[in-house]
Design a protein around this motif. Structure first.
Motif, PDB file in Angstrom:
ATOM      1  N   ASP A 179       0.821  -1.205   0.000  1.00  0.00           N
ATOM      2  CA  ASP A 179       0.000   0.000   0.000  1.00  0.00           C
ATOM      3  C   ASP A 179       0.858   1.259   0.000  1.00  0.00           C
ATOM      4  O   ASP A 179       1.996   1.253   0.487  1.00  0.00           O
ATOM      5  CB  ASP A 179      -0.911   0.033   1.229  1.00  0.00           C
ATOM      6  CG  ASP A 179      -2.049  -0.963   1.143  1.00  0.00           C
ATOM      7  OD1 ASP A 179      -2.201  -1.619   0.088  1.00  0.00           O
ATOM      8  OD2 ASP A 179      -2.788  -1.101   2.145  1.00  0.00           O
ATOM      9  N   GLN A 180       0.287   2.338  -0.536  1.00  0.00           N
ATOM     10  CA  GLN A 180       0.926   3.643  -0.500  1.00  0.00           C
ATOM     11  C   GLN A 180      -0.076   4.688  -0.023  1.00  0.00           C
ATOM     12  O   GLN A 180      -1.285   4.537  -0.199  1.00  0.00           O
ATOM     13  CB  GLN A 180       1.424   4.045  -1.884  1.00  0.00           C
ATOM     14  CG  GLN A 180       2.483   3.133  -2.463  1.00  0.00           C
ATOM     15  CD  GLN A 180       2.945   3.598  -3.835  1.00  0.00           C
ATOM     16  OE1 GLN A 180       3.328   4.755  -4.009  1.00  0.00           O
ATOM     17  NE2 GLN A 180       2.911   2.708  -4.805  1.00  0.00           N
ATOM     18  N   LEU A 181       0.445   5.731   0.586  1.00  0.00           N
ATOM     19  CA  LEU A 181      -0.336   6.918   0.874  1.00  0.00           C
ATOM     20  C   LEU A 181       0.067   7.990  -0.125  1.00  0.00           C
ATOM     21  O   LEU A 181       1.218   8.032  -0.578  1.00  0.00           O
ATOM     22  CB  LEU A 181      -0.092   7.422   2.303  1.00  0.00           C
ATOM     23  CG  LEU A 181      -1.014   6.892   3.408  1.00  0.00           C
ATOM     24  CD1 LEU A 181      -0.931   5.383   3.501  1.00  0.00           C
ATOM     25  CD2 LEU A 181      -0.658   7.509   4.745  1.00  0.00           C
ATOM     26  N   THR A 182      -0.868   8.846  -0.477  1.00  0.00           N
ATOM     27  CA  THR A 182      -0.590   9.924  -1.420  1.00  0.00           C
ATOM     28  C   THR A 182      -0.878  11.267  -0.767  1.00  0.00           C
ATOM     29  O   THR A 182      -1.525  11.342   0.278  1.00  0.00           O
ATOM     30  CB  THR A 182      -1.461   9.795  -2.685  1.00  0.00           C
ATOM     31  OG1 THR A 182      -2.844   9.929  -2.315  1.00  0.00           O
ATOM     32  CG2 THR A 182      -1.246   8.453  -3.361  1.00  0.00           C
TER      33      THR A 182
ATOM     34  N   GLY B 147     -12.945  11.789   4.910  1.00  0.00           N
ATOM     35  CA  GLY B 147     -12.358  12.946   4.255  1.00  0.00           C
ATOM     36  C   GLY B 147     -11.207  12.563   3.343  1.00  0.00           C
ATOM     37  O   GLY B 147     -10.912  11.383   3.114  1.00  0.00           O
ATOM     38  N   CYS B 148     -10.520  13.571   2.826  1.00  0.00           N
ATOM     39  CA  CYS B 148      -9.336  13.377   1.991  1.00  0.00           C
ATOM     40  C   CYS B 148      -8.628  14.721   1.879  1.00  0.00           C
ATOM     41  O   CYS B 148      -9.032  15.704   2.509  1.00  0.00           O
ATOM     42  CB  CYS B 148      -9.702  12.826   0.603  1.00  0.00           C
ATOM     43  SG  CYS B 148     -10.622  13.997  -0.428  1.00  0.00           S
TER      44      CYS B 148
ATOM     45  N   VAL C  52       3.358  23.090   2.932  1.00  0.00           N
ATOM     46  CA  VAL C  52       2.211  22.314   3.388  1.00  0.00           C
ATOM     47  C   VAL C  52       2.114  21.004   2.605  1.00  0.00           C
ATOM     48  O   VAL C  52       2.219  21.006   1.375  1.00  0.00           O
ATOM     49  CB  VAL C  52       0.892  23.102   3.212  1.00  0.00           C
ATOM     50  CG1 VAL C  52      -0.300  22.253   3.656  1.00  0.00           C
ATOM     51  CG2 VAL C  52       0.926  24.409   3.991  1.00  0.00           C
ATOM     52  N   LEU C  53       1.895  19.915   3.331  1.00  0.00           N
ATOM     53  CA  LEU C  53       1.575  18.633   2.714  1.00  0.00           C
ATOM     54  C   LEU C  53       0.166  18.245   3.123  1.00  0.00           C
ATOM     55  O   LEU C  53      -0.129  18.097   4.314  1.00  0.00           O
ATOM     56  CB  LEU C  53       2.560  17.546   3.159  1.00  0.00           C
ATOM     57  CG  LEU C  53       2.211  16.109   2.732  1.00  0.00           C
ATOM     58  CD1 LEU C  53       2.167  15.991   1.207  1.00  0.00           C
ATOM     59  CD2 LEU C  53       3.223  15.118   3.319  1.00  0.00           C
ATOM     60  N   ARG C  54      -0.727  18.109   2.141  1.00  0.00           N
ATOM     61  CA  ARG C  54      -2.085  17.611   2.388  1.00  0.00           C
ATOM     62  C   ARG C  54      -2.080  16.106   2.119  1.00  0.00           C
ATOM     63  O   ARG C  54      -1.860  15.669   0.990  1.00  0.00           O
ATOM     64  CB  ARG C  54      -3.097  18.291   1.462  1.00  0.00           C
ATOM     65  CG  ARG C  54      -3.301  19.769   1.742  1.00  0.00           C
ATOM     66  CD  ARG C  54      -4.373  20.356   0.823  1.00  0.00           C
ATOM     67  NE  ARG C  54      -3.955  20.389  -0.561  1.00  0.00           N
ATOM     68  CZ  ARG C  54      -4.708  19.990  -1.585  1.00  0.00           C
ATOM     69  NH1 ARG C  54      -5.913  19.504  -1.378  1.00  0.00           N
ATOM     70  NH2 ARG C  54      -4.251  20.068  -2.817  1.00  0.00           N
ATOM     71  N   LEU C  55      -2.325  15.324   3.147  1.00  0.00           N
ATOM     72  CA  LEU C  55      -2.174  13.874   3.073  1.00  0.00           C
ATOM     73  C   LEU C  55      -3.506  13.178   2.836  1.00  0.00           C
ATOM     74  O   LEU C  55      -4.535  13.577   3.384  1.00  0.00           O
ATOM     75  CB  LEU C  55      -1.558  13.374   4.379  1.00  0.00           C
ATOM     76  CG  LEU C  55      -1.214  11.889   4.479  1.00  0.00           C
ATOM     77  CD1 LEU C  55      -0.091  11.534   3.506  1.00  0.00           C
ATOM     78  CD2 LEU C  55      -0.808  11.546   5.907  1.00  0.00           C
TER      79      LEU C  55
ATOM     80  N   ALA D 191      -8.038   6.579   1.152  1.00  0.00           N
ATOM     81  CA  ALA D 191      -8.817   7.810   1.005  1.00  0.00           C
ATOM     82  C   ALA D 191      -8.324   8.631  -0.183  1.00  0.00           C
ATOM     83  O   ALA D 191      -7.127   8.647  -0.489  1.00  0.00           O
ATOM     84  CB  ALA D 191      -8.720   8.650   2.277  1.00  0.00           C
ATOM     85  N   GLY D 192      -9.229   9.328  -0.853  1.00  0.00           N
ATOM     86  CA  GLY D 192      -8.836  10.171  -1.973  1.00  0.00           C
ATOM     87  C   GLY D 192      -8.051   9.381  -3.010  1.00  0.00           C
ATOM     88  O   GLY D 192      -8.412   8.261  -3.380  1.00  0.00           O
TER      89      GLY D 192
END
Length: 346
Positions: free
Chosen positions: A65-68, A92-93, A113-116, A121-122
């Motif tokens: 898995d990865q997060l973006t 949310g996302c 800023v990093l929006r995770l 999600a997203g």
């Protein structure tokens, strides 16, 4: 932290709702009724903020898995300010209104800023089979491990909204000491998940409950390859508690929903936090009880400022006389105190 806490507490006591968002419910619904529409600098205003790009973070659990997320670097960064990592809440996302509003707030002040997007999600749902939960602290650790040195150079302030705040407290109480964390802040976090679940299932919250449960089911059903039995269990869940009991808990190694709530409760991690922390909550939050915050306030923890506003709802905090949210402005005061800037009332 004591002086800062008192200053912020005065701001919370003086909070007045911005018309027409009177009371906890309208404060909560404002983000749905009036979603954020201003383009973030970095996405559409390339001349001002050319450095905006997607990122991916591999998870270390062997799942693949990865997060973006989307990283925004301002053209004229503030000299001493840390980078900001934003963590969204349940269903949310990175594109949730509160995430975009906070990103815009900090970008305007020269902060990276990093929006995770949490797992599943997203955009993360396209590169992850798993799904986030209230205690997935190790996912945050893996994101920090994936950041470059430039992003960590002046330290980090992590901000978690709602369920993302509870995840952040789990991380801060267990793993934050190993990273250059300048501070953490939470907004409307369900720090006692069982109490929050009971509140959500009260008759007065029936509309909220149906809405959230529907979104939770949609997110999982659309992001996972499920067996017939799993799909049947998810579709058949008639409450958030039942959803957590039949799906979230067993998928993540918990005995049942009550075990899941107890072991991931952010309130139990607060005593172990060794970095400066700011916990923000509204006394009239219709989703999250205030009692756990009042109990923590009595402990007088040296690293933790707990500020309860007289109004603001759930991740609302739209205050009279201000276009920017109260929680963003309080976090700004917190950040300035961390880097030694002169702090004055907003």
């Amino acid at each position: 932290m004591l002086t800062l806490s008192r200053q912020l507490e005065r701001q919370g006591a003086a909070f007045q709702d911005r018309a027409p968002w009177w009371g906890g419910d309208l404060q909560t619904l404002r983000n749905v009724c009036r979603p954020q529409t201003a383009a973030l600098p970095g996405q559409s205003s390339a001349m001002a903020f050319p450095m905006s790009f997607p990122m991916a973070f591999p998870m270390s659990d062997g799942s693949g898995d990865q997060l973006t997320g989307t990283l925004h670097r301002p053209m004229s960064p503030a000299k001493d300010d840390p980078s900001i990592l934003l963590i969204h809440g349940l269903t949310g996302c990175e594109d949730s209104t509160y995430m975009k509003e906070s990103a815009l707030f900090h970008l305007r002040r020269g902060r990276q800023v990093l929006r995770l997007n949490l797992r599943g999600a997203g955009r993360s749902r396209h590169v992850a089979n798993g799904y986030y939960h209230a205690g997935c602290a190790r996912d945050i650790r893996d994101v920090l491990d994936g950041l470059d040195d430039a992003s960590l150079e002046r330290g980090l302030v992590l901000v978690g909204f709602s369920l993302g705040g509870n995840i952040l407290l789990n991380f801060a109480g267990r793993l934050a000491a190993h990273y250059p964390i300048a501070g953490i802040a939470t907004v409307s976090a369900p720090i006692e998940p069982l109490e929050a679940c009971k509140r959500m299932m009260e008759p007065r919250n029936a509309v909220y409950h149906r809405f959230l449960l529907k979104r939770m089911k949609q997110d999982v059903l659309s992001s996972r390859i499920l067996s017939t039995g799993e799909r049947k269990d998810i579709e058949g869940a008639r409450s958030i508690f039942a959803f957590d009991d039949c799906w979230v808990a067993p998928q993540n190694g918990f005995r049942d929903a009550r075990d899941y709530y107890e072991r991931t409760a952010g309130a139990r991690c607060v005593r172990s936090i060794s970095v400066p922390a700011l916990l923000l909550h509204a006394s009239n939050d219709p989703w999250i009880p205030v009692r756990p915050y009042l109990s923590l306030q009595k402990l007088g923890l040296p690293n933790v400022a707990i500020v309860i506003s007289r109004s603001g709802g759930h991740v609302g905090f739209h205050e009279r006389g201000h276009a920017e949210t109260w929680h963003d402005r309080m976090i700004d005061i917190f950040i300035k105190s961390l880097v030694g800037h002169e702090v004055s009332a907003p």
